[in-house]
Design a protein around this motif. Sequence first.
Motif, PDB file in Angstrom:
ATOM      1  N   ILE A  46      36.594  35.590  37.590  1.00 59.69           N
ATOM      2  CA  ILE A  46      35.265  35.447  38.216  1.00 59.69           C
ATOM      3  C   ILE A  46      34.655  34.121  37.766  1.00 59.69           C
ATOM      4  CG2 ILE A  46      32.919  36.398  38.397  1.00 59.69           C
ATOM      5  CD1 ILE A  46      35.082  38.112  39.765  1.00 59.69           C
ATOM      6  N   ASN A  47      34.671  33.883  36.452  1.00 61.52           N
ATOM      7  CA  ASN A  47      34.129  32.624  35.929  1.00 61.52           C
ATOM      8  C   ASN A  47      34.906  31.421  36.454  1.00 61.52           C
ATOM      9  OD1 ASN A  47      32.020  33.680  34.401  1.00 61.52           O
ATOM     10  ND2 ASN A  47      33.307  33.985  32.611  1.00 61.52           N
ATOM     11  N   ASP A  48      36.230  31.537  36.496  1.00 58.54           N
ATOM     12  CA  ASP A  48      37.061  30.410  36.937  1.00 58.54           C
ATOM     13  C   ASP A  48      36.901  30.126  38.426  1.00 58.54           C
ATOM     14  OD1 ASP A  48      37.969  30.271  34.349  1.00 58.54           O
ATOM     15  OD2 ASP A  48      39.943  31.137  34.765  1.00 58.54           O
ATOM     16  N   THR A  49      36.738  31.176  39.231  1.00 57.18           N
ATOM     17  CA  THR A  49      36.658  31.016  40.685  1.00 57.18           C
ATOM     18  C   THR A  49      35.253  30.652  41.158  1.00 57.18           C
ATOM     19  OG1 THR A  49      38.429  32.634  40.962  1.00 57.18           O
ATOM     20  CG2 THR A  49      37.080  32.159  42.911  1.00 57.18           C
ATOM     21  N   TYR A  50      34.252  31.339  40.630  1.00 55.11           N
ATOM     22  CA  TYR A  50      32.890  31.196  41.154  1.00 55.11           C
ATOM     23  C   TYR A  50      31.938  30.486  40.198  1.00 55.11           C
ATOM     24  CZ  TYR A  50      34.726  34.805  44.243  1.00 55.11           C
ATOM     25  OH  TYR A  50      35.499  35.514  45.116  1.00 55.11           O
ATOM     26  N   GLY A  51      32.329  30.315  38.946  1.00 60.40           N
ATOM     27  CA  GLY A  51      31.477  29.667  37.952  1.00 60.40           C
ATOM     28  C   GLY A  51      30.821  30.670  37.016  1.00 60.40           C
ATOM     29  N   HIS A  52      30.321  30.156  35.912  1.00 60.10           N
ATOM     30  CA  HIS A  52      29.735  31.016  34.877  1.00 60.10           C
ATOM     31  C   HIS A  52      28.436  31.684  35.322  1.00 60.10           C
ATOM     32  CE1 HIS A  52      32.632  30.329  31.689  1.00 60.10           C
ATOM     33  NE2 HIS A  52      32.744  29.106  32.187  1.00 60.10           N
ATOM     34  N   ASP A  53      27.695  31.054  36.216  1.00 61.78           N
ATOM     35  CA  ASP A  53      26.488  31.708  36.736  1.00 61.78           C
ATOM     36  C   ASP A  53      26.854  32.975  37.498  1.00 61.78           C
ATOM     37  OD1 ASP A  53      24.821  29.822  35.638  1.00 61.78           O
ATOM     38  OD2 ASP A  53      24.559  28.693  37.506  1.00 61.78           O
ATOM     39  N   ALA A  54      27.954  32.924  38.240  1.00 56.99           N
ATOM     40  CA  ALA A  54      28.421  34.116  38.952  1.00 56.99           C
ATOM     41  C   ALA A  54      28.875  35.176  37.959  1.00 56.99           C
ATOM     42  CB  ALA A  54      29.555  33.766  39.912  1.00 56.99           C
ATOM     43  N   GLY A  55      29.517  34.748  36.880  1.00 58.31           N
ATOM     44  CA  GLY A  55      29.919  35.688  35.838  1.00 58.31           C
ATOM     45  C   GLY A  55      28.717  36.373  35.209  1.00 58.31           C
ATOM     46  N   ASP A  56      27.670  35.593  34.936  1.00 63.53           N
ATOM     47  CA  ASP A  56      26.437  36.177  34.389  1.00 63.53           C
ATOM     48  C   ASP A  56      25.821  37.163  35.377  1.00 63.53           C
ATOM     49  OD1 ASP A  56      26.757  34.669  32.113  1.00 63.53           O
ATOM     50  OD2 ASP A  56      25.138  33.251  32.574  1.00 63.53           O
ATOM     51  N   ALA A 106      31.617  53.711  41.499  1.00 67.11           N
ATOM     52  CA  ALA A 106      30.436  52.960  41.967  1.00 67.11           C
ATOM     53  C   ALA A 106      30.683  51.457  41.873  1.00 67.11           C
ATOM     54  CB  ALA A 106      29.204  53.352  41.155  1.00 67.11           C
ATOM     55  N   ILE A 107      31.284  51.017  40.790  1.00 71.48           N
ATOM     56  CA  ILE A 107      31.553  49.588  40.627  1.00 71.48           C
ATOM     57  C   ILE A 107      32.670  49.148  41.564  1.00 71.48           C
ATOM     58  CG2 ILE A 107      32.426  47.844  39.001  1.00 71.48           C
ATOM     59  CD1 ILE A 107      30.729  49.423  36.854  1.00 71.48           C
ATOM     60  N   ASN A 108      33.686  49.963  41.697  1.00 70.33           N
ATOM     61  CA  ASN A 108      34.799  49.659  42.602  1.00 70.33           C
ATOM     62  C   ASN A 108      34.328  49.557  44.053  1.00 70.33           C
ATOM     63  OD1 ASN A 108      37.658  49.325  43.201  1.00 70.33           O
ATOM     64  ND2 ASN A 108      37.590  51.397  44.003  1.00 70.33           N
ATOM     65  N   SER A 109      33.347  50.361  44.423  1.00 74.22           N
ATOM     66  CA  SER A 109      32.847  50.396  45.802  1.00 74.22           C
ATOM     67  C   SER A 109      31.811  49.318  46.100  1.00 74.22           C
ATOM     68  CB  SER A 109      32.212  51.756  46.098  1.00 74.22           C
ATOM     69  OG  SER A 109      33.149  52.778  45.916  1.00 74.22           O
ATOM     70  N   ALA A 110      31.203  48.768  45.065  1.00 69.49           N
ATOM     71  CA  ALA A 110      30.115  47.801  45.261  1.00 69.49           C
ATOM     72  C   ALA A 110      30.659  46.446  45.707  1.00 69.49           C
ATOM     73  CB  ALA A 110      29.325  47.637  43.963  1.00 69.49           C
ATOM     74  N   GLN A 111      29.906  45.791  46.541  1.00 67.05           N
ATOM     75  CA  GLN A 111      30.168  44.401  46.906  1.00 67.05           C
ATOM     76  C   GLN A 111      29.032  43.578  46.300  1.00 67.05           C
ATOM     77  OE1 GLN A 111      32.667  42.773  48.851  1.00 67.05           O
ATOM     78  NE2 GLN A 111      33.697  44.686  48.369  1.00 67.05           N
ATOM     79  N   PHE A 112      29.369  42.723  45.368  1.00 70.69           N
ATOM     80  CA  PHE A 112      28.376  41.911  44.701  1.00 70.69           C
ATOM     81  C   PHE A 112      28.224  40.607  45.464  1.00 70.69           C
ATOM     82  CE2 PHE A 112      30.352  44.706  41.632  1.00 70.69           C
ATOM     83  CZ  PHE A 112      29.245  45.316  41.070  1.00 70.69           C
ATOM     84  N   ASN A 113      27.044  40.384  45.990  1.00 63.01           N
ATOM     85  CA  ASN A 113      26.776  39.166  46.758  1.00 63.01           C
ATOM     86  C   ASN A 113      26.198  38.115  45.834  1.00 63.01           C
ATOM     87  OD1 ASN A 113      27.522  40.301  49.297  1.00 63.01           O
ATOM     88  ND2 ASN A 113      25.601  41.436  49.264  1.00 63.01           N
ATOM     89  N   TYR A 114      26.950  37.045  45.660  1.00 67.06           N
ATOM     90  CA  TYR A 114      26.494  35.930  44.854  1.00 67.06           C
ATOM     91  C   TYR A 114      26.522  34.682  45.723  1.00 67.06           C
ATOM     92  CZ  TYR A 114      26.031  32.389  41.320  1.00 67.06           C
ATOM     93  OH  TYR A 114      25.579  31.324  40.592  1.00 67.06           O
ATOM     94  N   LYS A 115      25.346  34.158  46.013  1.00 66.46           N
ATOM     95  CA  LYS A 115      25.186  33.036  46.938  1.00 66.46           C
ATOM     96  C   LYS A 115      25.903  33.392  48.238  1.00 66.46           C
ATOM     97  CE  LYS A 115      24.351  29.657  43.349  1.00 66.46           C
ATOM     98  NZ  LYS A 115      24.744  28.434  42.699  1.00 66.46           N
ATOM     99  N   ALA A 116      26.880  32.613  48.660  1.00 66.27           N
ATOM    100  CA  ALA A 116      27.578  32.888  49.927  1.00 66.27           C
ATOM    101  C   ALA A 116      28.832  33.734  49.712  1.00 66.27           C
ATOM    102  CB  ALA A 116      27.964  31.578  50.603  1.00 66.27           C
ATOM    103  N   ASP A 117      29.102  34.120  48.471  1.00 67.38           N
ATOM    104  CA  ASP A 117      30.340  34.838  48.153  1.00 67.38           C
ATOM    105  C   ASP A 117      30.101  36.336  47.959  1.00 67.38           C
ATOM    106  OD1 ASP A 117      32.100  32.525  48.001  1.00 67.38           O
ATOM    107  OD2 ASP A 117      30.954  31.987  46.203  1.00 67.38           O
ATOM    108  N   ARG A 118      31.101  37.102  48.333  1.00 70.86           N
ATOM    109  CA  ARG A 118      31.138  38.537  48.033  1.00 70.86           C
ATOM    110  C   ARG A 118      32.202  38.744  46.980  1.00 70.86           C
ATOM    111  NH1 ARG A 118      30.263  42.267  53.185  1.00 70.86           N
ATOM    112  NH2 ARG A 118      28.604  43.120  51.931  1.00 70.86           N
ATOM    113  N   ILE A 119      31.801  39.325  45.892  1.00 72.61           N
ATOM    114  CA  ILE A 119      32.699  39.503  44.750  1.00 72.61           C
ATOM    115  C   ILE A 119      32.967  40.992  44.563  1.00 72.61           C
ATOM    116  CG2 ILE A 119      33.010  39.121  42.278  1.00 72.61           C
ATOM    117  CD1 ILE A 119      30.948  36.803  42.547  1.00 72.61           C
ATOM    118  N   SER A 120      34.225  41.351  44.482  1.00 71.07           N
ATOM    119  CA  SER A 120      34.614  42.726  44.190  1.00 71.07           C
ATOM    120  C   SER A 120      35.019  42.810  42.732  1.00 71.07           C
ATOM    121  CB  SER A 120      35.794  43.149  45.069  1.00 71.07           C
ATOM    122  OG  SER A 120      35.415  43.158  46.415  1.00 71.07           O
TER     123      SER A 120
END
Length: 167
Positions: A46-56, A106-120
Motif C-alpha cells: 500500500i505504501n509502495d504503490t499509493y504512498g505513505h499518506d494512503a498507508g496512514d 468487514a475489512i475484506n468487503s470494504a473498498q477504501f477510497n483514497y483520492k482517485a484510487d480504490r484500495i482493497s
Amino acid sequence: MRKLAMTDPLTGLLNRRSFLDECNRIAQTHKQTAVAIVDIDYFKSINDTYGHDAGDYALKEIANITQSICNEHGVVARLGGEEFAIVLVDKTPKDADLIFERLRDAINSAQFNYKADRISLTISTGVSYTMDSFEVDFSAYLSVADQALYEAKSIGRNQVCWQPGIR
C-alpha cells in the motif's frame, strides 16, 4: 497530556503501553478473554504503490472498523506499524471467533477510497484464549497470539487462526 500519552496519535486508539495497562486491569478479574493481534496483509505494498499518506489513511480506516466492531466487547489498540491488538472480555471462544470473523469480513468487503484510487485490504488475525484472566500475563498471551498470527500468514492470509487446541 494524559490522553496524548495513552493514545496512538494517528488512529486515536490506545497505544501499546495503555493497552497493557488495561490488560493488567482485566487480569484482576475472573473473566474469559480472547487476545488477538491483527495485521494488515501486504501493508508495505500500500505504501509502495499509493504512498505513505494512503498507508496512514488505511490505518485510520482499519482502526475505525476495528473499533466499531470490537470496542463494546473489550479493548482495542494499535501496537505499532500495521498491527493492532484486541482483547475481548466475557466471550466464549465461539462468540469471540464470530466477532473476529465479522471484523475480517468487514475489512475484506470494504473498498477504501483514497483520492482517485480504490484500495482493497485484508487482515490476518492470531488469537489466544483463557477461561480465567485472573493474574494472567497478557504479554505472554500476546506472544501466543503472535504465533497464531504467523500461522495465519503462512497458510494464506485473510483469516483468523487460534492458538493450537482452542477454537
